[in-house]
Design an enzyme around this catalytic site. Structure first.
Site, short mmCIF file in Angstrom:
data_model
loop_
_atom_site.label_atom_id
_atom_site.label_comp_id
_atom_site.label_asym_id
_atom_site.label_seq_id
_atom_site.Cartn_x
_atom_site.Cartn_y
_atom_site.Cartn_z
CG ASP A 220 10.96 1.95 -5.51
OD1 ASP A 220 10.20 2.79 -6.01
OD2 ASP A 220 10.59 1.15 -4.63
CD GLU A 256 10.22 7.11 -4.65
OE1 GLU A 256 9.04 7.45 -4.70
OE2 GLU A 256 10.58 6.08 -4.05
C1 QV4 Z 1 -1.94 -2.74 1.27
C2 QV4 Z 1 -1.92 -1.85 2.53
C3 QV4 Z 1 -1.08 -2.46 3.60
C4 QV4 Z 1 -1.61 -3.85 3.84
C5 QV4 Z 1 -1.58 -4.68 2.55
C6 QV4 Z 1 -2.15 -6.06 2.73
O1 QV4 Z 1 -1.43 -0.56 2.21
O2 QV4 Z 1 -1.11 -1.66 4.76
O3 QV4 Z 1 -0.80 -4.45 4.82
O4 QV4 Z 1 -2.32 -4.03 1.53
O5 QV4 Z 1 -1.64 -6.93 1.77
C7 QV4 Z 1 0.42 -1.89 -3.29
C8 QV4 Z 1 -0.97 -1.45 -2.86
C9 QV4 Z 1 -1.03 -1.37 -1.35
C10 QV4 Z 1 -0.67 -2.73 -0.76
C11 QV4 Z 1 0.74 -3.09 -1.23
C12 QV4 Z 1 1.18 -4.45 -0.76
O6 QV4 Z 1 -1.29 -0.21 -3.42
O7 QV4 Z 1 -2.35 -1.01 -0.99
O8 QV4 Z 1 -0.65 -2.65 0.67
O9 QV4 Z 1 0.77 -3.10 -2.68
O10 QV4 Z 1 0.36 -5.45 -1.25
C13 QV4 Z 1 3.83 1.26 -5.72
C14 QV4 Z 1 2.44 1.78 -5.44
C15 QV4 Z 1 1.88 1.19 -4.17
C16 QV4 Z 1 1.98 -0.32 -4.22
C17 QV4 Z 1 3.46 -0.66 -4.36
C18 QV4 Z 1 3.72 -2.17 -4.38
O11 QV4 Z 1 2.46 3.19 -5.35
O12 QV4 Z 1 0.50 1.56 -4.04
O13 QV4 Z 1 1.42 -0.89 -3.04
O14 QV4 Z 1 3.91 -0.14 -5.61
O15 QV4 Z 1 3.02 -2.78 -5.39
C19 QV4 Z 1 6.08 6.67 -0.17
C20 QV4 Z 1 7.50 6.14 -0.33
C21 QV4 Z 1 7.93 6.11 -1.78
C22 QV4 Z 1 6.87 5.45 -2.68
C23 QV4 Z 1 5.56 6.16 -2.47
C24 QV4 Z 1 4.43 5.55 -3.28
O16 QV4 Z 1 8.41 6.89 0.44
O17 QV4 Z 1 9.14 5.42 -1.86
O18 QV4 Z 1 5.18 6.10 -1.10
N1 QV4 Z 1 7.27 5.42 -4.08
C25 QV4 Z 1 7.95 4.25 -4.69
C26 QV4 Z 1 7.47 3.96 -6.08
C27 QV4 Z 1 6.06 3.43 -6.04
C28 QV4 Z 1 6.05 2.10 -5.32
C29 QV4 Z 1 7.01 2.01 -4.22
C30 QV4 Z 1 7.85 3.04 -3.88
C31 QV4 Z 1 7.17 0.70 -3.57
O19 QV4 Z 1 7.60 5.08 -6.89
O20 QV4 Z 1 5.50 3.29 -7.34
O21 QV4 Z 1 4.72 1.85 -4.81
O22 QV4 Z 1 8.09 -0.02 -4.40
O23 QV4 Z 1 6.05 8.07 -0.33
#
Ligand code: QV4
Ligand code: CA
Length: 520
Positions: A220, A256
């Site tokens: 990831d 990824e």
């Molecule tokens: C939010 C705000 C922050 C704020 C925070 C306050 O965005 O700015 O500071 O609240 O607590 C979730 C929420 C998100 C939240 C975060 C932390 O959606 O709003 O922050 O949690 O609490 C998945 C989801 C994300 C999720 C994350 C962790 O898609 O929405 O965040 O899991 O639970 C980029 C990257 C790529 C990524 C992609 C989504 O380059 O690497 O974005 N893809 C991978 C996975 C994806 C996963 C992650 C990475 C993180 O495929 O599923 O994100 O592990 O393009």
């Protein structure tokens, strides 16, 4: 235990010199199997059963599983799917099941020839706002505010905050590689992979899984880690378990990295470490099948590297993934999913018929979409669950579809049969291309298979050179071969390899596919 960074560096250089550095690009699928299926959010017990009753018998090569390590449990929103992308420790209890259930699944899937690939979250722990307590899947206590994760253990020293230079501590500009790798992605506590200690913990976690018998990892958020740090971690990984894999097999690594162009970090930087997700593939093929931006299916004659995608040997391809099927990650509105079944089946069929890349099929759960100003307010909804938040099992209906909100795209006849097609034509060249200069195209795979698409608004009626031996073949899209009879259209191939195809644009699935094993 894990190897020291100097040892692994030496090992890496040695491996590179011996020309073995491509070892992590091989999925090690067994018995000529090819496609991988992502059983998103499935329980280990259900995956074990699915390997035995469906994936093994139908030639699937492997399963990408949801993250098996301990994760945060969230109430607001209620148990979102993405809580599993917020690690609390590397203990192996998760929403999908216990460590014993995980082991049992790995063993049973391997025993029927199906590999397991683990979604490894090694860039970060939970969000900075994750609070304090034991709201975690194994019940481990942690404190996100003080960055204390005693079950690993990690403390404040193991995170990057001192290195990140942005005012918010967040990634603010994807044009700056330092921010992207040293600052927080969506507030997730960013691990300091430059530290031997952190590298050791990550390698130890991955090695436990390798020793249990997994075949590799979907890693990831690789864009957010320095390739040099990852080189050391991967250099410490054990060879695969010889109970199921040849001596000396390296774990398959697919990283990824979302590279649509235009950012400071490119997919290329990761090629030597393993394969990389090619996000342009699904975005472009979705655009083509939707006929947006003037795209036509005939332009896919040079599909693959000819479209500016990464080299074949580096690519992991898919039509949609767990992020972009619900508006997370990248790809935008063109991404096709199970919500558009007719076009989706054609796009997945095209991918599985085409030789480029290692292919991954998505298997999803349904959720209540709720669009407000074009954004799905319910994009967070987790898998089908009981009132206490536990994930529901996957029931199999008498017609072999799945119940309780599990979509099981991989069980759709057209998709399952194209996964078999891919195995049958494996190693054969892309051949006998035909198109009508619009949205009707056909291509073969040597003398082993042939596929014809009609994505125009009129009928297709044409005689084509298939390159196949003469005989009567069963179309595996409108039906399939069962015993010696065909439940779908029959295609007569003459001794010169020519066959007539007629596909109405009104057909339920306006494409036809035949292969060596669908011959009657
Ligand atoms: C939010 C705000 C922050 C704020 C925070 C306050 O965005 O700015 O500071 O609240 O607590 C979730 C929420 C998100 C939240 C975060 C932390 O959606 O709003 O922050 O949690 O609490 C998945 C989801 C994300 C999720 C994350 C962790 O898609 O929405 O965040 O899991 O639970 C980029 C990257 C790529 C990524 C992609 C989504 O380059 O690497 O974005 N893809 C991978 C996975 C994806 C996963 C992650 C990475 C993180 O495929 O599923 O994100 O592990 O393009
Ligand atoms: Ca990082």
């Amino acid at each position: 235990m894990w190897c020291s960074s100097r040892e692994s560096m030496r090992l890496f250089i040695l491996v590179a010199l011996l020309g073995l550095s491509r070892a992590q690009h091989n999925p090690h699928t067994k018995n000529g199997r090819t496609a991988i299926v992502h059983l998103f959010e499935w329980r280990w017990a259900d995956i074990a059963a699915e390997c035995e009753r469906f994936l093994g018998p139908n030639g699937f090569g492997g399963v990408q599983i949801s993250p098996p390590n301990e994760h945060i449990i969230l109430n607001n929103p209620w148990r979102p799917w993405w809580q599993r992308y917020q690690p609390i420790s590397y203990k192996l209890c998760s929403r999908s099941g216990t460590e014993n259930e995980l082991k049992d699944m790995i063993t049973r899937c391997n025993n029927v020839g199906v590999n397991i690939y683990v979604d490894a979250i090694i860039n970060h722990m939970c969000g900075a706002g994750g609070g304090e307590g034991n709201h975690s899947s194994c019940g481990s206590w942690f404190n996100a505010g003080t960055k204390d994760f005693p079950s690993v253990p990690y403390s404040g020293w193991d995170f990057n905050d001192n290195k990140c230079k942005t005012a918010s501590g967040e990634i603010e500009n994807y044009g700056d590689a330092y921010q992207v790798r040293d600052c927080r992605l969506a507030s997730l506590l960013d691990l300091a992979l430059e530290k031997d200690y952190v590298r050791g913990k990550l390698a130890e976690y991955m090695n436990v899984l390798i020793d249990m018998g997994v075949a590799g990892f979907r890693v990831d958020a690789c864009k957010h880690m320095w390739p040099g740090d990852m080189t050391v971690v991967f250099g410490c990984l054990h060879n695969l378990n010889t109970r199921w894999f040849p001596d000396g097999s390296k774990p398959f690594i697919y990283q990824e990295v979302i590279d649509m162009g235009g950012e400071s970090i490119t997919a290329k930087e990761y090629f030597h470490l393993g394969r990389v997700t090619e996000f342009k593939y699904g975005a472009k093929l979705g655009t083509v099948f939707r006929k947006w931006n003037g795209e036509k299916l005939c332009y896919t004659r040079s599909w693959g590297e000819g479209w500016g995608f990464m080299p074949d040997g580096n690519a992991l391809v898919f039509i949609d993934n767990h992020d972009n099927q619900r508006g997370h990650g990248a790809g935008g509105a063109s991404i096709l999913t199970f919500w558009d079944p007719r076009l989706y089946k054609m796009a997945v069929g095209y991918m599985l018929a085409h030789p480029y890349g290692v292919a991954r099929v998505m298997s999803s759960f349904r959720w209540n979409r709720h669009f407000v100003n074009g954004k799905d307010e319910n994009d967070w909804l987790g898998p089908p669950s009981n009132a206490d938040g536990s994930t529901k099992p996957v029931p199999i209906n008498p017609d072999q579809t799945c119940g309780d909100g599990w979509v099981c795209e991989h069980r759709w006849r057209q998709i399952k049969n194209m996964a078999i097609f891919r195995n049958v034509v494996n190693g054969q060249p892309h051949s006998n291309w035909w198109d009508n200069q619009n949205n009707q195209v056909a291509f073969g795979r040597g003398d082993r298979g042939f596929i014809v698409f009609n994505n125009d608004d009129w009928d297709l009626n044409v005689t084509l050179n298939t390159g196949m031996p003469g005989g009567t073949y069963c179309d595996v899209i409108s039906g399939q071969k069962e015993g010696n009879r065909c439940t779908g259209k029959q295609i007569q191939v003459d001794n010169d390899g020519r066959a007539h195809f007629s596909i109405s644009n009104k057909d339920e699935d306006p494409f036809v596919a035949i292969h060596a094993e669908s011959k009657l």
